[in-house]
Structure formats: C-alpha cells, structure tokens
Design a protein around this motif. Structure first.
Motif, PDB file in Angstrom:
ATOM      1  N   THR A   1       1.228  -1.188   0.118  1.00  0.00           N
ATOM      2  CA  THR A   1      -0.003  -0.035  -0.678  1.00  0.00           C
ATOM      3  C   THR A   1       0.956   1.426  -0.396  1.00  0.00           C
ATOM      4  OG1 THR A   1      -0.219  -0.639   3.156  1.00  0.00           O
ATOM      5  CG2 THR A   1      -2.155  -1.141   1.415  1.00  0.00           C
ATOM      6  N   HIS A   2       2.071   1.050   0.138  1.00  0.00           N
ATOM      7  CA  HIS A   2       2.963   2.208   0.218  1.00  0.00           C
ATOM      8  C   HIS A   2       3.989   1.983  -1.488  1.00  0.00           C
ATOM      9  CE1 HIS A   2       3.360   2.806   4.812  1.00  0.00           C
ATOM     10  NE2 HIS A   2       2.088   2.020   4.111  1.00  0.00           N
ATOM     11  N   ARG A   3       3.614   1.438  -1.789  1.00  0.00           N
ATOM     12  CA  ARG A   3       4.958   1.366  -3.040  1.00  0.00           C
ATOM     13  C   ARG A   3       5.979   1.246  -3.016  1.00  0.00           C
ATOM     14  NH1 ARG A   3       0.532  -0.337  -4.636  1.00  0.00           N
ATOM     15  NH2 ARG A   3      -0.216  -0.115  -7.047  1.00  0.00           N
ATOM     16  N   ARG A   4       6.783   0.593  -2.012  1.00  0.00           N
ATOM     17  CA  ARG A   4       8.335   0.906  -0.904  1.00  0.00           C
ATOM     18  C   ARG A   4       8.817   0.426  -0.531  1.00  0.00           C
ATOM     19  NH1 ARG A   4      10.383   6.360   3.261  1.00  0.00           N
ATOM     20  NH2 ARG A   4      11.650   4.484   2.875  1.00  0.00           N
ATOM     21  N   MET A   5       9.629   0.037  -0.755  1.00  0.00           N
ATOM     22  CA  MET A   5      10.364  -0.898   0.459  1.00  0.00           C
ATOM     23  C   MET A   5      11.108   0.119   1.810  1.00  0.00           C
ATOM     24  SD  MET A   5      11.957  -4.281   0.226  1.00  0.00           S
ATOM     25  CE  MET A   5      12.160  -4.176  -1.396  1.00  0.00           C
ATOM     26  N   TYR A   6      11.168  -0.848   2.964  1.00  0.00           N
ATOM     27  CA  TYR A   6      11.498   0.174   4.475  1.00  0.00           C
ATOM     28  C   TYR A   6      12.684  -0.582   4.237  1.00  0.00           C
ATOM     29  CZ  TYR A   6       7.133   2.327   4.477  1.00  0.00           C
ATOM     30  OH  TYR A   6       6.429   4.117   3.625  1.00  0.00           O
ATOM     31  N   ASP A   7      13.703  -0.291   4.924  1.00  0.00           N
ATOM     32  CA  ASP A   7      15.133  -0.785   5.837  1.00  0.00           C
ATOM     33  C   ASP A   7      15.074   0.222   7.037  1.00  0.00           C
ATOM     34  OD1 ASP A   7      17.755  -1.614   7.183  1.00  0.00           O
ATOM     35  OD2 ASP A   7      18.314  -0.743   5.380  1.00  0.00           O
ATOM     36  N   PRO A   8      14.390  -0.873   8.353  1.00  0.00           N
ATOM     37  CA  PRO A   8      14.321  -0.606   9.043  1.00  0.00           C
ATOM     38  C   PRO A   8      16.042  -0.302  10.189  1.00  0.00           C
ATOM     39  CG  PRO A   8      13.600  -3.028   9.501  1.00  0.00           C
ATOM     40  CD  PRO A   8      14.054  -2.193   7.576  1.00  0.00           C
ATOM     41  N   ARG A   9      17.055  -0.701  10.076  1.00  0.00           N
ATOM     42  CA  ARG A   9      18.211   0.557  10.428  1.00  0.00           C
ATOM     43  C   ARG A   9      18.310   1.389  10.201  1.00  0.00           C
ATOM     44  NH1 ARG A   9      21.640  -4.153   6.873  1.00  0.00           N
ATOM     45  NH2 ARG A   9      20.236  -3.282   5.129  1.00  0.00           N
ATOM     46  N   ILE A  10      17.381   2.047   9.026  1.00  0.00           N
ATOM     47  CA  ILE A  10      17.307   3.250   9.298  1.00  0.00           C
ATOM     48  C   ILE A  10      16.271   4.442   9.837  1.00  0.00           C
ATOM     49  CG2 ILE A  10      16.938   5.620   7.113  1.00  0.00           C
ATOM     50  CD1 ILE A  10      18.190   3.250   5.688  1.00  0.00           C
ATOM     51  N   ALA A  11      16.564   5.441  10.659  1.00  0.00           N
ATOM     52  CA  ALA A  11      16.054   5.887  11.798  1.00  0.00           C
ATOM     53  C   ALA A  11      14.655   6.353  11.135  1.00  0.00           C
ATOM     54  CB  ALA A  11      16.461   7.289  12.611  1.00  0.00           C
ATOM     55  N   ARG A  12      14.604   6.885   9.559  1.00  0.00           N
ATOM     56  CA  ARG A  12      13.082   7.819   9.137  1.00  0.00           C
ATOM     57  C   ARG A  12      12.408   6.427   8.864  1.00  0.00           C
ATOM     58  NH1 ARG A  12      11.668  12.240   7.108  1.00  0.00           N
ATOM     59  NH2 ARG A  12      13.959  13.365   7.161  1.00  0.00           N
TER      60      ARG A  12
END
Length: 532
Positions: A121-132
């Motif tokens: 639903t966000h059409r993107r990949m997240y990296d939990p190591r990045i604060a944002r």
C-alpha cells in the motif's frame, strides 16, 4: 533463458506474510489476491518471492482470542535464523499485527538481521536500520492499534444500541430461521420453525416434569433429533437450549464482555426482543422460569456418565459431623471410628458398626463417623417419601400452588426480574460514577434484602417440578413410583422431598451398640425446619 534465470537469482528474495480476517462483508482481499498483487509488485520493482509464504486466516486485533500459528512461526523463524529470505513482504502493515508490542519486537528482529520490509500500500521498501524508516514503521503500528481500538468501541456501541432496542444479534437459535423480502431480498426478521418449536416446548416440559437431562439426551438420540449442525444433542447443548432467553423473546446483552448471562446476573441487561417467542404467553414464561429454578438449584446433582447414581449419596447426612454420606461396597478401614474387631468365630476381616461385612453401606464421607446398610436405609427412605407424597394435605397444598398460588408466583417472578434489573442499573451507575459511593452504600443493602426476600418467597410457593407428575388425581403414588425406571429421576424426587422444609432432612445416627444389625428406625432422624 540462462541469462533470465541468473538475473532472477540475483533479485532480492522477500518472504510474504499473507493474512485475511474472517470478514463476511467480502471487502477483505483474499490470500490469493494479496499474493498476486505482491507478485506484480516484484515484477515492477525488481524483487522475487520466497516459494513458501506464511498464510493466516483470522484477526490480528488485540481483542482476538484465536491463536496465530503462522505469525508465531514467522517470529520464531526470525529469532532462530530460519527465515530464509532477505526481507518481509506485506499487503499493508496491519496485515501482520495491530499490536504495537508485537511489531516493535518484529522491527528489532528485522533490524538485527539487516532484513527489509516491502509494504504494497506504500509502494516502497523500508529498512529498519534507517531511523526515518524505523519511525514510519512504528507510527504505522501505532495507527493500526488505535484503529483497532476505535473499531472495537464502535462495534460495542452498535451492539449496545441494538440490544437496547431489542434487535436480534448473533447466530440463529435452534428453532428460528431468517425471513427475507421476496422482491428486494432485504432481511425482514426471524421466524419460528414450527416443527422445531414443538421440540423446544417438549424439552422444557420434560425437564419441568422432572425428567433428567441425561435421559432426554439419550431419548432424543434414539429418535434421531439433531442440532443445527446435524449431530445429536449433548447434555451441555440441551442446557444451553434451556437457558436460552430467545425462546421467550428476550434480548440478552453483557456490556463489554462475553459469557453466559446466568454467570453474570448482576451485569446482564435484558430487553424485550422484536421476534416471536417459541414459549408463548404467560404459560411459556412460567415454563421457562420453572426450568431455570431446576437448573439454578444448588443441591441439583449433575450426574456424569459412570458417576454415582445411588439414591441418597451426598444429601443424606451424618448426624455426628453433619457431613455427607456416600456408598461404599468395601469394608471400612481400621482408622474409621466406631469400627470393631470381629469376635471369635467370624469369617475374618473387619465389620462395620451394624455387623456387616462386604454388604454395600452408606458411610460418612468426612470422618467415617457412622455407617448403615445401604438396602435398609433406601427401603426406609422410599417409604418416607411415598408417605409424604400420599398425604392428602401435601396434595392439597400442591394443587393450591398450581391454582390459587399460581398468579401470586407469576407476580413475584416479574417483581424479581424488576428488582434484579434495578440492582444491575445501580451497580452500573456506581461504576460510571453517576452516583456517589455513599449513595450506593445506602441504597444497595435494602435492594439486596428485597431481592433475597422475594427469592425466598418464590421458593416457598413454587411447586417442586419433580413432584408435580407424581401426584396427579386418580393415580396411586406408589404405582407411579414403581413405573419410574430412571435412577436419576428417582434420586431427584428423594432429594426434593428430604429437605427441612418438606418431609425433613434425613440424618444417620450412631448405632446403639456394636455387633448387631439395628433397625433403621433407631438409626435415623428427620430434621424439620422451624415453624415460620
């Protein structure tokens, strides 16, 4: 072709967690639909999917009761390093969980192992190591939990509102079906199934006449009577039918909790339902509440298959310690009181205080204070019961209760319903702080006393249901007793008659002396309640 396979192997591998709620509205994307969308995402955004996704059907809400096996397996795989992919793929974050605590732990595991999260639903990949990215994932988890709270509160308001209006809710009770408009298909309401309504009335009638529920269970099984899923009724299911206020067109609501209304009498809210009753009119209500009286009786013996079916166990008492008497076919132990060694010439072993060897006996369950021959005691008891039931005065009293006293009894039951509702309302008012503690403490004791007085008067006036069928005009009580082949029903009759308010509570005395089978008349006493 080889180049294509090499390119595919080089893509990031994500493992799906697919979940769908048990939603009858049809608006939830199915597990296969979620998978197809994620496959399309992978083709467009250059990642591939693990061949073994996690699949789950059920709620992720904090209010869900059902265990989440695949979610637990996902967490365990992450903790043990068995996840087998470079990241997690979700339809939306709430597909995984609506609990912040669960997602916070999940994010920590993903971060520790350097794994990514794809959210369709966000059409993107997240990296939990990045604060944002980590912040976004946590905010999404908080939003999902808050939305779950809002949904729960909204549903509770809707349920309470429908209950107050007497609207039907939940599954159809046995004996009802839904009725729809023939043109529009719109639900009109619930209607009675006549064939099953006759069975419901039969069940209540049998129980009120004194038949054991276990006996009805067997009888209905032989007749091929089945429940809503086509299986024979169990004992517990028959009790549920007998407790179901739907049959007198009453809506039951327990604010903020789940449970059976008879376990929460001080909290349940009962309103008149908008559907036709199966137990009709005052006669139907009288039948329903007579059944409740039987089910509520604290002395009611719930006999399990293989359990005790002896005539007097647990309610005939020892006069020494006022403990219950139980049946034993064995010799009493040496530690028991009032046990003597056999005299010279006996066959050996230990005799009870009546000189009995292995003959079945009733003995004190608590301390073994007294013992008495089982057959002798039961023969005596049956004569006491039949003499009581044959008494013209007893018969006249029961007829009066069914006649002149019937209206008074009905009025008292209605009054008791009102008083219990007032008590529930008073408790709710205090919980909501609409009244002060001082006001509650000044009102509540008088209301409780009035309820207890009303209940006591109802018990005094009520015709014992198991007796009603024994003393019909023109039929000898002894003959009717002989016709009863159900030991549970016989036991119920004896238990009702042998109370301090009726024939008397039977207690067993110590024998006048050892080594002799003393007459039962010298071994028992009937304790009567003090005159009012």
């Amino acid at each position: 072709m080889a180049a294509d396979l090499l390119e595919l192997d080089d893509l990031l591998c994500l493992r799906e967690f697919l979940r769908v709620s048990n939603d009858r509205s049809g608006r939830e994307a199915s597990l296969d639909q979620q998978h197809e969308v994620l496959v399309a995402d992978g083709q467009r955004d250059r990642f591939r999917l693990h061949p073994e996704p996690y699949r789950e059907v059920g709620s992720a809400s904090k209010y869900a009761k059902k265990a989440r096996k695949d979610f637990d397996r996902l967490v365990k795989d992450l903790e043990t390093g068995q996840f087998g992919a470079g990241g997690l793929a979700l339809w939306e974050l709430s597909r995984g969980s609506r609990k912040v605590k669960e997602w916070a732990h999940m994010i920590e595991l993903l971060e520790e192992q350097g794994l990514l999260v794809w959210i369709h639903t966000h059409r993107r990949m997240y990296d939990p190591r990045i604060a944002r990215d980590r912040r976004t994932l946590l905010e999404e988890a908080i939003d999902a939990e808050i939305e779950s709270h809002k949904t729960s509160e909204r549903l509770m308001r809707d349920v309470a509102s429908r209950a107050a209006e007497g609207k039907a809710a939940g599954r159809l009770s046995w004996g009802y079906t839904r009725r729809h408009d023939e043109e529009t298909g719109k639900l009109i309401g619930r209607v009675v199934i006549p064939e099953i309504a006759k069975l419901v009335n039969e069940l209540f009638g049998r129980v009120v006449r004194g038949e054991a529920i276990s006996g009805i269970e067997k009888l209905w099984a032989r007749r091929g009577i089945v429940n809503g899923v086509g299986k024979p009724f169990t004992h517990a299911q028959l009790v549920e039918v007998l407790r179901n206020r739907t049959y007198i067109a009453e809506r039951v609501h327990l604010p903020g909790k789940q449970g059976r209304w008879w376990y929460h009498r001080d909290e349940v809210r009962i309103t008149k339902g908008d559907w036709p009753p199966i137990l009709k009119g005052k006669k139907g209500r009288k039948l329903f509440f007579a059944a409740q009286t039987i089910l509520d009786d604290p002395s009611r013996q719930k006999v399990r298959p293989g359990g005790s079916r002896h005539l007097q166990t647990m309610f005939t008492l020892c006069d020494e310690c006022v403990g219950p008497m139980v049946v034993s076919g064995k010799r009493p132990s040496k530690a028991m009181k009032n046990v003597v060694r056999p005299g010279k010439g006996t066959a050996g072993g230990i005799r009870n205080e009546d000189g009995e060897g292995r003959a079945p006996i009733y003995r004190c369950k608590n301390k073994g204070c007294v013992t008495i021959n089982k057959d002798d005691l039961e023969k005596f008891t049956i004569e006491v019961v039949l003499a009581y039931l044959s008494s013209p005065k007893v018969y006249e009293d029961l007829v009066r209760l069914d006649g002149e006293g019937g209206q008074e009894l009905e009025s008292l039951r209605e009054k008791l319903d009102v008083l219990r509702q007032e008590h529930r309302d008073l408790i709710q008012s205090r919980k909501a702080r609409r009244i002060t503690l001082a006001a509650f403490e000044s009102l509540e004791p008088d209301l409780v006393n009035e309820i207890e007085t009303c209940e006591k008067e109802i018990r005094r006036l009520e015709t014992p249901p198991v007796l009603r069928g024994l003393i019909e005009p023109g039929v000898d009580v002894r003959e009717r007793w002989e016709q009863i082949d159900d030991p549970v029903r016989r036991r119920a009759i004896v238990q009702v008659v042998l109370t301090p308010e009726r024939a008397g509570q039977l207690r067993v005395l110590k024998s006048p002396g050892p080594g002799k089978r003393w007459p039962v008349e010298s071994r028992v006493v009937l304790h009567q309640a003090p005159a009012a």
